[in-house]
Design an enzyme around this catalytic site. Sequence first.
Site, PDB file in Angstrom:
ATOM      1  N   ASP A  77      28.974  13.289  37.988  1.00  0.00           N
ATOM      2  CA  ASP A  77      29.693  13.849  39.137  1.00  0.00           C
ATOM      3  C   ASP A  77      30.333  12.737  39.958  1.00  0.00           C
ATOM      4  OD1 ASP A  77      28.849  16.222  38.268  1.00  0.00           O
ATOM      5  OD2 ASP A  77      27.518  16.686  39.971  1.00  0.00           O
ATOM      6  N   SER A 127      45.801  49.047  27.538  1.00  0.00           N
ATOM      7  CA  SER A 127      44.389  49.346  27.788  1.00  0.00           C
ATOM      8  C   SER A 127      43.778  49.766  26.447  1.00  0.00           C
ATOM      9  CB  SER A 127      44.250  50.429  28.835  1.00  0.00           C
ATOM     10  OG  SER A 127      45.131  51.474  28.554  1.00  0.00           O
ATOM     11  N   GLU A 160      34.901  41.748  19.187  1.00  0.00           N
ATOM     12  CA  GLU A 160      34.728  40.829  20.317  1.00  0.00           C
ATOM     13  C   GLU A 160      33.954  41.534  21.406  1.00  0.00           C
ATOM     14  OE1 GLU A 160      38.734  39.839  21.553  1.00  0.00           O
ATOM     15  OE2 GLU A 160      39.216  39.435  19.456  1.00  0.00           O
ATOM     16  N   LYS A 205      33.392  43.044  24.908  1.00  0.00           N
ATOM     17  CA  LYS A 205      34.328  43.547  25.919  1.00  0.00           C
ATOM     18  C   LYS A 205      33.831  43.064  27.278  1.00  0.00           C
ATOM     19  CE  LYS A 205      37.006  47.575  27.237  1.00  0.00           C
ATOM     20  NZ  LYS A 205      36.920  47.515  28.673  1.00  0.00           N
ATOM     21  N   ASP A 240      33.444  42.426  31.060  1.00  0.00           N
ATOM     22  CA  ASP A 240      33.713  43.299  32.200  1.00  0.00           C
ATOM     23  C   ASP A 240      34.273  42.482  33.364  1.00  0.00           C
ATOM     24  OD1 ASP A 240      33.816  45.518  33.734  1.00  0.00           O
ATOM     25  OD2 ASP A 240      31.665  45.647  34.117  1.00  0.00           O
ATOM     26  N   ARG A 295      46.912  41.892  35.430  1.00  0.00           N
ATOM     27  CA  ARG A 295      47.411  42.950  34.571  1.00  0.00           C
ATOM     28  C   ARG A 295      48.248  43.948  35.375  1.00  0.00           C
ATOM     29  NH1 ARG A 295      45.623  48.120  33.163  1.00  0.00           N
ATOM     30  NH2 ARG A 295      46.216  48.707  31.059  1.00  0.00           N
ATOM     31  N   TYR A 327      41.357  35.722  24.808  1.00  0.00           N
ATOM     32  CA  TYR A 327      41.177  36.486  23.579  1.00  0.00           C
ATOM     33  C   TYR A 327      42.455  36.859  22.824  1.00  0.00           C
ATOM     34  CZ  TYR A 327      41.403  40.256  27.105  1.00  0.00           C
ATOM     35  OH  TYR A 327      41.738  41.041  28.150  1.00  0.00           O
ATOM     36  N   LYS A 386      31.938  51.735  23.434  1.00  0.00           N
ATOM     37  CA  LYS A 386      31.265  51.674  24.742  1.00  0.00           C
ATOM     38  C   LYS A 386      29.793  51.967  24.585  1.00  0.00           C
ATOM     39  CE  LYS A 386      34.564  51.076  27.884  1.00  0.00           C
ATOM     40  NZ  LYS A 386      34.948  51.694  29.103  1.00  0.00           N
ATOM     41  N   CYS A 429      21.392  62.671  63.665  1.00  0.00           N
ATOM     42  CA  CYS A 429      22.349  61.785  62.994  1.00  0.00           C
ATOM     43  C   CYS A 429      21.884  60.333  63.109  1.00  0.00           C
ATOM     44  CB  CYS A 429      23.724  61.965  63.632  1.00  0.00           C
ATOM     45  SG  CYS A 429      24.898  60.717  63.139  1.00  0.00           S
ATOM     46  N   CYS A 475      24.562  58.497  65.689  1.00  0.00           N
ATOM     47  CA  CYS A 475      24.733  58.803  67.111  1.00  0.00           C
ATOM     48  C   CYS A 475      23.529  59.527  67.700  1.00  0.00           C
ATOM     49  CB  CYS A 475      25.998  59.629  67.321  1.00  0.00           C
ATOM     50  SG  CYS A 475      25.860  61.300  66.656  1.00  0.00           S
ATOM     51  N   CYS A 492      26.951  65.854  60.731  1.00  0.00           N
ATOM     52  CA  CYS A 492      26.958  65.596  62.161  1.00  0.00           C
ATOM     53  C   CYS A 492      28.322  66.047  62.648  1.00  0.00           C
ATOM     54  CB  CYS A 492      26.770  64.093  62.393  1.00  0.00           C
ATOM     55  SG  CYS A 492      27.151  63.597  64.075  1.00  0.00           S
ATOM     56  N   CYS A 541      31.017  60.615  67.273  1.00  0.00           N
ATOM     57  CA  CYS A 541      30.026  59.839  66.520  1.00  0.00           C
ATOM     58  C   CYS A 541      30.691  58.560  65.995  1.00  0.00           C
ATOM     59  CB  CYS A 541      29.494  60.669  65.354  1.00  0.00           C
ATOM     60  SG  CYS A 541      28.445  59.731  64.233  1.00  0.00           S
TER      61      CYS A 541
HETATM   62  S1  IVH Z   1      42.229  43.188  24.073  1.00  0.00           S
HETATM   63  C1  IVH Z   1      44.560  45.692  23.147  1.00  0.00           C
HETATM   64  N1  IVH Z   1      39.890  42.018  24.112  1.00  0.00           N
HETATM   65  O1  IVH Z   1      39.487  45.582  28.345  1.00  0.00           O
HETATM   66  C2  IVH Z   1      44.562  45.754  24.597  1.00  0.00           C
HETATM   67  N2  IVH Z   1      40.497  43.321  26.001  1.00  0.00           N
HETATM   68  O2  IVH Z   1      40.218  48.459  28.367  1.00  0.00           O
HETATM   69  C3  IVH Z   1      43.306  45.315  25.240  1.00  0.00           C
HETATM   70  N3  IVH Z   1      38.836  43.358  27.780  1.00  0.00           N
HETATM   71  O3  IVH Z   1      42.546  45.373  30.025  1.00  0.00           O
HETATM   72  C4  IVH Z   1      43.176  43.860  25.359  1.00  0.00           C
HETATM   73  N4  IVH Z   1      37.371  42.050  26.805  1.00  0.00           N
HETATM   74  O4  IVH Z   1      40.750  43.676  30.597  1.00  0.00           O
HETATM   75  C5  IVH Z   1      40.753  42.814  24.780  1.00  0.00           C
HETATM   76  N5  IVH Z   1      37.875  40.896  24.014  1.00  0.00           N
HETATM   77  C6  IVH Z   1      38.721  41.678  24.676  1.00  0.00           C
HETATM   78  C7  IVH Z   1      38.422  42.179  25.960  1.00  0.00           C
HETATM   79  C8  IVH Z   1      39.352  43.007  26.586  1.00  0.00           C
HETATM   80  C9  IVH Z   1      37.653  42.755  27.891  1.00  0.00           C
HETATM   81  C10 IVH Z   1      39.421  44.256  28.794  1.00  0.00           C
HETATM   82  C11 IVH Z   1      40.824  43.913  29.218  1.00  0.00           C
HETATM   83  C12 IVH Z   1      41.636  45.151  29.012  1.00  0.00           C
HETATM   84  C13 IVH Z   1      40.576  46.200  28.979  1.00  0.00           C
HETATM   85  C14 IVH Z   1      41.040  47.388  28.160  1.00  0.00           C
END
Ligand code: IVH
Length: 686
Positions: free
Chosen positions: A34, A83, A114, A116, A118, A137, A226, A315, A410, A413, A428, A433
């Site tokens: 560092d 999406s 891959e 997904k 979040d 996006r 990705y 999912k 409530c 209040c 209420c 309030c």
């Molecule tokens: S591919 C093909 N790859 O999921 C279009 N998306 O529900 C989707 N996400 O908006 C993009 N991990 O924010 C892709 N390995 C992954 C992902 C991924 C998370 C999200 C991304 C997208 C949403 C679609």
Amino acid sequence: MTISNTASRAAELRDTLNRANYDYYVLSQPTLSDAEFDTLSRELQDLEHQQPELKTPDSPTLRVGAPPSQQFEPVQHPVPMLSLSNVTSEETFNAWYQRALDYLEIDSADLTLELKIDGLAVAVTYVDGILIQAATRGDGTQGENITDNIRTINSVPLALDGDDVPGTIELRGEVFYPISAFDRLNEEREAASLPVYVNPRNSASGSLRQLDSTETAKRPLDMFFYSIGYAENGQIPNSQYETLQSLKQWGCKTNDWSRRVTTVEEAMTAIQNVAEIRPTLDFGIDGVVIKIDDITLQDRLGAVGRDPRWATAYKFPAEQAVTKLLEIRTNVGRTGAINPYAVLEPVVVGGVTVSQATLHNEEDINRKDIRAGDHVIVQRAGDVIPQVVGPASDNQRPDDSQPYRIEPNCPACGEPVIRDEDQADIRCINSTCPAQFERLLEHFASRGAMDIEGLGEKLAKELARQNLVSNIADIYTLNERMDDLLAMERMGEKRAQNLVDAIEQSKSQSLPRLIFGLGISGIGSEIAETLSREFRNLPNLLEADAEKLTAIEGIGPILANSIREWTLHEPNIALVQRLKDLGVDPQDDTPEAAADHPVKGLTFVITGKLDTFSRTEAANAVKSLGAKAVGSVSKNTDYLVAGADAGSKLERAVRLNVPVLNEDQFKDILDGKLPDPDAETPAMLV
Ligand code: IVH
């Protein structure tokens, strides 16, 4: 040092620091201490300070953030950010895969799997290997320019490595807030008696959308890359799996779990493995993304609406955990509803620590037989607020446990609460309030209502608590009380002026928005539209009697009663008058529905996310033309309007041969142009 010497020293420092950064944040293998890193950073900063022309767009000194901006500029995505459709079982996964194969008229195709992540999808553009732009996006077509914020993420390369990088390339990936850092953040907030953040995803989103990127720089955001959005002047791999390898070689962080498989069975084994490793990951995932590996096949498959045919998301079911319900507390909603919620012994559910969960109402709590002191099952699915499902099977209830009963007063209040016989609903009704007023003010200013930018939850609370505003109309006199406004914390002249301007602008909002904003119990934006069309202005609505109200389609006796309660309440009559005096008196001048519009009498179902309408707006648009908008698809449906993320309704429509319209076709219909029945509709392409 001579000029050229300084330039080459600066270049050397940039390379060393960027490399060290990569070793630390992407490879997790630190190569500089560092102290060494800081010393070299300071040297580079000094050089750039003396000779600003040495500051290049890939300088690591940019990672601390840039001067705050006023707003994010819009960015048009040259290739839409799509999406994903969902599958939730091997069966539906298989069906998706077979549909893709049938479409391609082939027998098999490799799949890349891959995690997904979040988080939030972003697109990062590199020209000649240098990061020059990053965008959210947004709605998939247009996002926001968040370049300064993205540069603060240490694992995002400011310059790509390697001589095979195309001249212009847009890379896509997911920004996330690591779970461990999120938990630490909330612990600190709790210790400081600050409200805790809901989930890592919201924190990532909030951090990325800071106008002041030095704020973003303080958050430990991370990113996995990705995919390639588009590329010019260069070659890109011809498969998703190789794309991941290239991204990695160019210095981008990719997620290691990814793998290529050849069958659905193999994919299912891998997906089961994810469920096992999920608790060990330091980032939230909400499934596995399944992609047809070959890019040529992907291109042939294309998309239906916003969902590509070449990818889907597997999912996971909602995650559950058992914990102790310490106490049932209540808060007060903006329409006075008393909402019980559970205070829980903190428990990790789906990677997030949960210490509170919603409980619907007293009746529901007792029907499920949930009591304070019980061990309960807590459930969390994706983004949704955690819920208490019911007592755990091995619940050991304390001997003195009692069925739950809402406090008679409530919590905000102290006034007695009213029980509505019909509605299992406890509220209420004290119009002064404070809890209700804070929420009402926030709602009045919210996007779907008067859309007053800058007047969000926090400010609404402060304005109400400091008695600057004790009635909605008061906000329209804030311009006369600039000194009071400026005396508020974190309220500079500029912010105060922007606020007052935004409030002034809201005077020209439409009548439906105003009616919705008033927060009358049971009046959502849809009924607000109906009332607006029917009564044309707010003073007219005050005059409406029960008979007139119940004669309107969509308004039953309960709603009519709730509207009457509101319009007869003395302070509300005064409010309407005062709003009018202050220039808030919008008129509805929508023409009466054309009698002979071609859609008259037809039945529509609207699903998914549309770009230029909310679903309610779309439904209102068809209703105003004499058509029906209903919730579910049947053989009697004339059209399904499908926006992004359309799910089961779209599938059903296709099965029942109901014509599917995209947004443009829908707009044509609203303009009176019915589609050519022989034309190929998106439904036929599914
Ligand atoms: S591919 C093909 N790859 O999921 C279009 N998306 O529900 C989707 N996400 O908006 C993009 N991990 O924010 C892709 N390995 C992954 C992902 C991924 C998370 C999200 C991304 C997208 C949403 C679609």
